[in-house]
Design an enzyme around this catalytic site. Structure first.
Site: not given
Ligand code: CA2
Length: 150
Positions: A24, A19, A99, A78, A108, A75, A101, A11-12
């Site tokens: 990121y 963003r 895995e 969430a 975090r 990846n 990230h 997700p996201n």
């Molecule tokens: O660090 C990572 O790759 C995470 O898997 C990213 C997830 C987060 O929930 C994990 O704890 C760590 C969130 C992905 C959201 O991706 C976005 C990318 C750009 C802008 C907003 C969100």
């Protein structure tokens, strides 16, 4: 004949590069797909990068990987921290699982310190930004050689 490496994103992650660049970075998921395909080609591996905002779709892709992929880079975003369903699906995959990230979740919030995915993962990488994806493809090449030698 060898099968592709599935690179599954949760997700996201469709927002990558558009963003929160402070967290990121500014590389998009389309750039990541290209970078992984190029690194994979140099290593003799095919890559298939996908992203979903749905837990059910993620589980279905992991099931598809059981028949159609040699390895999984995931990846789960969430879903990493919440999904027993993703873990149960991954446990049925016989090949290597990395895995991945983008950030280092351990730097975090504490709710990001626990990962269900880790229980099924062969290896894990975090904190390299979007550059971690092609690095994970390299790591997968190593793991596949070890897996094939077994
Ligand atoms: O660090 C990572 O790759 C995470 O898997 C990213 C997830 C987060 O929930 C994990 O704890 C760590 C969130 C992905 C959201 O991706 C976005 C990318 C750009 C802008 C907003 C969100």
């Amino acid at each position: 004949m060898s099968k592709p490496i599935f690179i599954l994103n949760g997700p996201n992650l469709n927002l990558l590069g558009t963003r929160e660049p402070n967290l990121y970075g500014s590389t998009t998921l389309a750039d990541v797909a290209k970078n992984c395909a190029a690194r994979g080609k140099a290593l003799g591996l095919k890559t298939d990068l996908r992203q979903t905002n749905s837990e059910a779709q993620m589980v279905d892709w992991i099931h598809e990987a059981i028949k159609k992929a040699d390895g999984i880079i995931i990846n789960a975003a969430a879903l990493t921290h919440t999904s027993v369903a993703v873990l149960d699906a991954l446990k049925n995959f016989k090949g290597p699982i990395v895995e991945l990230h983008i950030t280092n979740p351990h730097q975090r919030e504490s709710f990001r310190h626990f990962s269900y995915v880790t229980f099924a993962a062969t290896a894990m990488m975090s904190g390299f930004g979007a550059e971690g994806y092609p690095l994970a493809v390299e790591g997968m090449a190593l793991l596949l050689k070890k897996h094939e030698a077994k």
